[in-house]
Design an enzyme around this catalytic site. Structure first.
Site, PDB file in Angstrom:
ATOM      1  N   GLU A 242     -12.892  -2.353  11.814  1.00  0.00           N
ATOM      2  CA  GLU A 242     -12.860  -1.598  10.562  1.00  0.00           C
ATOM      3  C   GLU A 242     -13.911  -2.079   9.571  1.00  0.00           C
ATOM      4  OE1 GLU A 242      -9.052  -1.781   8.635  1.00  0.00           O
ATOM      5  OE2 GLU A 242      -9.729  -0.651   6.892  1.00  0.00           O
TER       6      GLU A 242
ATOM      7  N   GLU B 209       0.821  -1.212   0.000  1.00  0.00           N
ATOM      8  CA  GLU B 209       0.000   0.000   0.000  1.00  0.00           C
ATOM      9  C   GLU B 209       0.854   1.261   0.000  1.00  0.00           C
ATOM     10  OE1 GLU B 209      -2.649  -0.649   3.393  1.00  0.00           O
ATOM     11  OE2 GLU B 209      -3.998  -1.763   2.096  1.00  0.00           O
TER      12      GLU B 209
ATOM     13  N   ASP C  70      -8.032  -9.177   3.914  1.00  0.00           N
ATOM     14  CA  ASP C  70      -7.808  -8.019   4.775  1.00  0.00           C
ATOM     15  C   ASP C  70      -8.908  -7.869   5.827  1.00  0.00           C
ATOM     16  OD1 ASP C  70      -6.975  -5.677   5.840  1.00  0.00           O
ATOM     17  OD2 ASP C  70      -7.214  -4.464   4.051  1.00  0.00           O
TER      18      ASP C  70
END
Ligand code: BDP
Length: 714
Positions: free
Chosen positions: A403, A301, A375
Site C-alpha cells: 500500500e 477509522e 501504519d
C-alpha cells in the site's frame, strides 16, 4: 506438410511454456544437468506413502508432479522399505526403523533423514502429523528445486510461531481493499457450488511455505459474511483448505448483533448480545467444525466497537472470546486504533489504550499489533506495544500488499523490513528480548503465538501484480515459520525456485532484492519521514496534503516542515512518544546524537542547517537521499537488462516494463518532495544533482481518481 505440423507443435509447446508467473515458486521445470538428475534418482528410486487420506493423496500428487517435472520420471510406487518413505511416526513402517525423533518436533514439524537399513539406503520423511509430512514434502521438493544434494540428509524443522496467517482485505463485492493484483480470489457468487482451481493452487502455495490460517474477509467487515447464505460459501472454502492444513477465520463486525441479529444494541455487556454471539458461533461451527476464530477491527477509522457503549477493548474482545472458547476458537483483536477526536499524537494512541488493559483479556484473545506505531509506512520504528504487555499475548501484523511501498509497480523486497523489526530488541524482558522473541513466546512465555500478513494476492494471472511481489508472500511465510532465517537466505531460495539456479544470476537478483527496500525508503520517506503519500489512494507523493476533515490523515501533521526545519518532535519536549519505549530506547530515540539517522525525523524536529553524521547539512542529506533512491532504481534497471539472456523472455519483459515505471515513480517522488520541502528550506538543490524537470505546481496538480485499492466507502 510435416514442416507445418512441426512448426505448429513448436508454437503450441512454447505457448504451453509461457512463463506467466502463475506457477509461483512451484515451477518444477526439468533440470538440465543430467548428472544431477542421476544423483537424485539414486535417492528416489521408489516412493512409499502408506495410507489414503486426503492429505496423503495431496502429498502423493505433489511429489509426483514435482519429481516428474524436475527429474522426468515418477518413482516406482512400493509398499516396502526402499527409496523414499513418507509416513507419520506412529506408522508400523517408521516404528520398525527405531529412529530417534526429537520429542519437541511439535505437531507441524518434520524430519528428513538419509539412513541405511538392512544394507539399503533409504530416505525417510516423517512427522507427527500428516500436515507435518506435507510441509516436509515441500521442503524435499525445494531441495531439488534449488539443486541441493539429497545425500546424508539430517533435517528437522518446526515452526517457531503457531499461527501463520494471511489476512485478506477482501470485500464481499469482489473488490480488495489495498489490493493491487486484481479482484478477490473468492468468487462468492459462484460459491459454494463452483470450486475454482485457483483455491487449490492457493492452498498448495501456502502449504509450501507453512501458512496455516487464512482470514477470508476485510478488517473493515461486512456482517453479512456471518449469515447462513455466506457461511455455506465459507464452509466450501474451508473444505478445500483443510487437507492443506489451513484453517479459515473471518472478520467480525462488532455491530453484527444489530445489523443481522436485529438487536437494539451491540453492547458487549448486554446479556442478549452475549447470547447472540454464542448462538452465532455455535452456528458457524456447524458449517465449519474447525473454524479458527475472528479478527476484529473495533473503534478505529469509523468502525463500530465497544467504546460506542463506553466499554473497553477487553470487554469487546471477551464477549467474542467466551463464545469461541468451547470450540477452541480465538479472537485476534487489533490494536490499530486511533481517533481524530483524540488530541494526542496518533502514534501514541494504541499504547495508551491497550497498556492499561494488560491482563484483562481472556486466554483465547491475542492482540494484533502492526509492526510500527503508525501504519505500514515504508519504514517505522517498532511498535512500543511489543513487549510492553506482560500478561497478554501479542501477535504481529505485517503488510505484504505494498500500500505504501509502491503498490504493484515497484519492486520492493519486504523481507528486509520484516527482519529489521523482528530482530529489534525491545529490552522489555531484559537484553535480547527481540520483537521475534516476544512473538514466539520465548521471551514472554505466551503459548498462543501468531504472525499475520495482509496479503497481496488477487486474480491477476501472476497472483500478486508484480512478478517480484511473489517474493514478499514467500518471505512472509518463511519468516513466520522461522524468523531466524536471513532475508538473503530467503531471497536466494526464492530466486532459485522462481527464476533460475544459475549462480551469477541468482547473485545479481538477490542483490537487487536486498537493496530494493532501502532504495524505496530513500525515494519516498528518507531519514524517518512518514505519511506523505497521496490522499486516500496513497499512490505517489503528496507532502502538501493539509486542511482535510481529519488532521491525522494529512501529511503536514507528520512532517511538520517549517522555515526552521522538519520532523516530528516526539521527545520529552514534544509529544513524548519516546516514553512508551523501554528506557534503553528512550535514551537512544531522545538523543539527537545517538538516534540512528533512519529514524531521525520520526522523533526529532531538525534544523535545515544542522550537520548530520556524514558531514552534510540536513537539507543536503535529504536531497542526496532522494536522488540516491532514484539512482538505485536505475541501477536495478541496468542489472535487469544485463540478465536478459538468463531469464525467460515473458517475465524479463514484464519486469523490464515495471522497472521503467518504478524509475518514473521514483523520480516523481524525488522531484515532488525535494521541490516541496525546498519551499521551507529556501535553499538550492545541491549543484551536483540534476534539477527536476517539472514544477512543484505540476506535481501538486496530479490526480488519480481511479487508483486501485481504495475503500469503496471512502
Ligand atoms: C490502513 C489502510 C486502510 C485499512 C487500515 C487498517 O489504508 O485501508 O483499513 O490500514 O489496517 O493502512 O485497518
Amino acid at each position: 506438410m510435416r514442416i507445418v505440423l512441426l512448426s505448429l507443435a513448436i508454437v503450441l509447446s512454447s505457448a504451453a511454456l509461457a512463463e506467466d508467473g502463475y506457477r509461483l515458486w512451484l515451477r518444477y521445470d526439468k533440470i538440465a544437468d543430467a548428472r544431477l538428475i542421476s544423483q537424485y534418482k539414486k535417492e528416489l528410486t521408489s516412493l512409499h506413502i502408506p495410507g489414503q487420506s486426503p492429505t496423503l493423496l495431496i502429498i502423493h500428487d505433489e511429489l509426483n508432479r514435482g519429481l516428474s517435472g524436475m527429474l522426468g520420471y515418477i518413482p516406482k510406487p512400493t509398499t516396502g522399505l526402499t527409496g523414499l518413505v513418507v509416513a507419520t511416526v506412529d506408522t508400523p513402517i517408521i516404528q520398525s526403523l527405531n529412529l530417534h525423533v526429537d520429542p519437541n518436533l511439535g505437531e507441524e514439524g518434520f524430519v528428513i533423514r538419509s539412513i541405511t537399513h538392512s544394507g539399503k539406503r533409504l530416505l525417510i520423511l516423517t512427522a507427527k502429523t500428516e500436515i507435518g509430512l506435507l510441509y516436509g514434502s515441500f521442503h524435499l521438493l525445494k531441495l531439488i528445486q534449488t539443486q541441493q544434494s539429497l545425500q546424508q540428509l539430517n533435517i528437522q524443522s518446526s515452526p517457531k510461531i503457531k499461527l501463520r496467517i494471511l489476512n485478506h482485505w477482501d470485500n464481499l463485492d469482489g473488490t480488495v481493499e489495498r489490493g493491487y493484483a486484481g479482484f478477490s480470489l473468492w468468487n462468492w457468487h459462484k460459491l459454494p457450488g463452483y470450486i475454482d482451481d485457483r483455491y487449490i493452487d492457493y492452498a498448495r502455495a501456502n502449504a509450501s511455505i507453512g501458512i496455516n490460517a487464512t482470514v477470508l474477509t476485510n478488517v473493515n467487515a461486512n456482517a453479512l459474511v456471518l449469515t447462513p447464505a455466506y457461511l455455506q460459501k465459507v464452509a466450501a472454502l474451508a473444505n478445500v483448505f483443510r487437507p492443506y492444513g489451513i484453517k479459515v477465520y473471518l472478520t467480525a463486525r462488532f455491530s453484527a448483533p444489530i445489523e443481522i441479529g436485529k438487536l437494539p444494541t451491540a453492547d458487549p455487556l448486554n446479556e442478549a448480545v452475549k447470547q447472540w454471539w454464542k448462538d452465532k458461533v455455535t452456528e458457524i461451527y456447524k458449517y465449519v467444525p474447525d473454524f479458527g476464530g475472528f479478527v476484529v477491527k473495533a473503534n478505529s477509522e469509523g468502525q463500530p466497537g465497544p467504546q460506542n457503549y463506553k466499554r473497553t477493548h477487553a470487554d469487546g474482545a471477551n464477549v467474542l472470546a467466551d463464545a469461541l472458547a468451547p470450540y477452541n476458537g480465538i479472537v485476534m483483536w487489533r490494536a490499530f486504533v486511533y481517533d481524530d477526536k483524540e488530541p494526542d499524537d496518533r502514534v501514541k494512541q494504541a499504547y495508551t489504550e491497550f497498556k492499561p488493559l494488560d491482563g484483562a483479556f481472556r486466554d483465547n484473545v491475542i492482540v494484533q499489533v502492526k509492526n510500527g506505531p503508525l501504519d505500514f509506512q515504508p519504514r517505522e520504528p517498532f511498535h512500543p506495544l511489543f513487549g510492553a504487555l506482560k500478561k497478554t499475548p501479542l501477535m504481529m501484523e505485517f503488510q505484504i500488499t505494498q500500500e505504501y511501498l509502491g503498490q504493484s509497480t515497484n519492486l520492493v523486497y519486504l523481507a528486509n523490513l520484516f527482519k529489521e523489526v523482528l530482530d529489534t530488541d525491545t529490552y522489555q524482558f531484559g537484553k535480547g528480548s527481540t520483537v521475534a522473541k516476544v512473538l514466539d513466546g520465548s521471551a514472554t512465555g505466551q503459548t498462543l503465538t501468531a504472525m499475520a500478513g495482509v496479503t497481496n494476492i488477487g486474480t491477476d494471472r501472476n497472483w500478486c501484480g508484480h512478478p517480484f511481489a511473489q517474493a514478499n508472500w514467500y518471505a512472509f511465510g518463511r519468516l513466520a515459520w522461522d524468523h531466524q532465517l536471513s532475508s538473503q537466505q530467503i531471497a536466494v531460495e526464492w530466486v532459485r525456485m522462481t527464476f533460475t539456479n544459475d549462480t551469477n544470476t541468482v547473485a545479481s537478483i538477490t542483490t537487487m532484492l536486498d537493496q530494493s527496500w532501502e532504495a524505496c525508503v530513500n525515494y519516498m520517506t528518507p531519514l524517518g519521514l512518514h505519511h506523505i503519500m497521496g490522499w486516500s489512494h496513497h499512490y505517489g507523493p503528496a507532502p502538501w496534503i493539509k486542511d482535510k476533515h481529519r488532521a491525522d490523515w494529512t501529511s503536514v501533521y507528520y512532517h511538520k516542515a517549517d522555515t526552521f526545519g522538519i520532523g516530528f518532535n516526539r521527545t520529552t519536549t514534544g509529544s513524548n512518544a519516546v516514553a512508551q519505549y523501554a528506557p534503553e530506547w528512550q535514551a537512544v530515540f531522545s538523543s539527537r546524537q545517538a538516534i540512528p539517522e533512519k529514524y531521525l525525523l520520526w522523533f526529532h524536529h531538525v534544523g535545515w542547517n544542522d550537520t548530520l553524521t556524514g558531514g552534510k547539512t540536513l537539507w543536503e542529506e535529504l536531497c542526496y537521499r532522494y536522488y540516491t533512491g532514484a539512482d538505485q532504481v536505475k541501477q536495478m534497471q541496468t542489472t535487469w537488462d544485463m540478465l536478459k539472456p538468463k531469464i525467460d523472455s515473458d517475465r524479463h519483459e514484464q519486469v523490464r516494463q515495471l522497472l521503467a515505471i518504478q524509475y518514473q515513480e521514483a523520480t516523481w517522488w524525488r522531484n515532488a518532495c525535494v521541490l516541496y520541502f525546498q519551499t521551507f528550506s529556501k535553499q538550492p538543490i545541491p549543484a551536483t544533482l540534476p534539477m527536476p524537470d517539472k514544477s512543484l505546481s505540476f506535481y501538486m496538480s496530479l490526480e488519480f481518481p481511479y487508483a486501485p485499492g481504495i475503500k469503496p466507502q471512502w
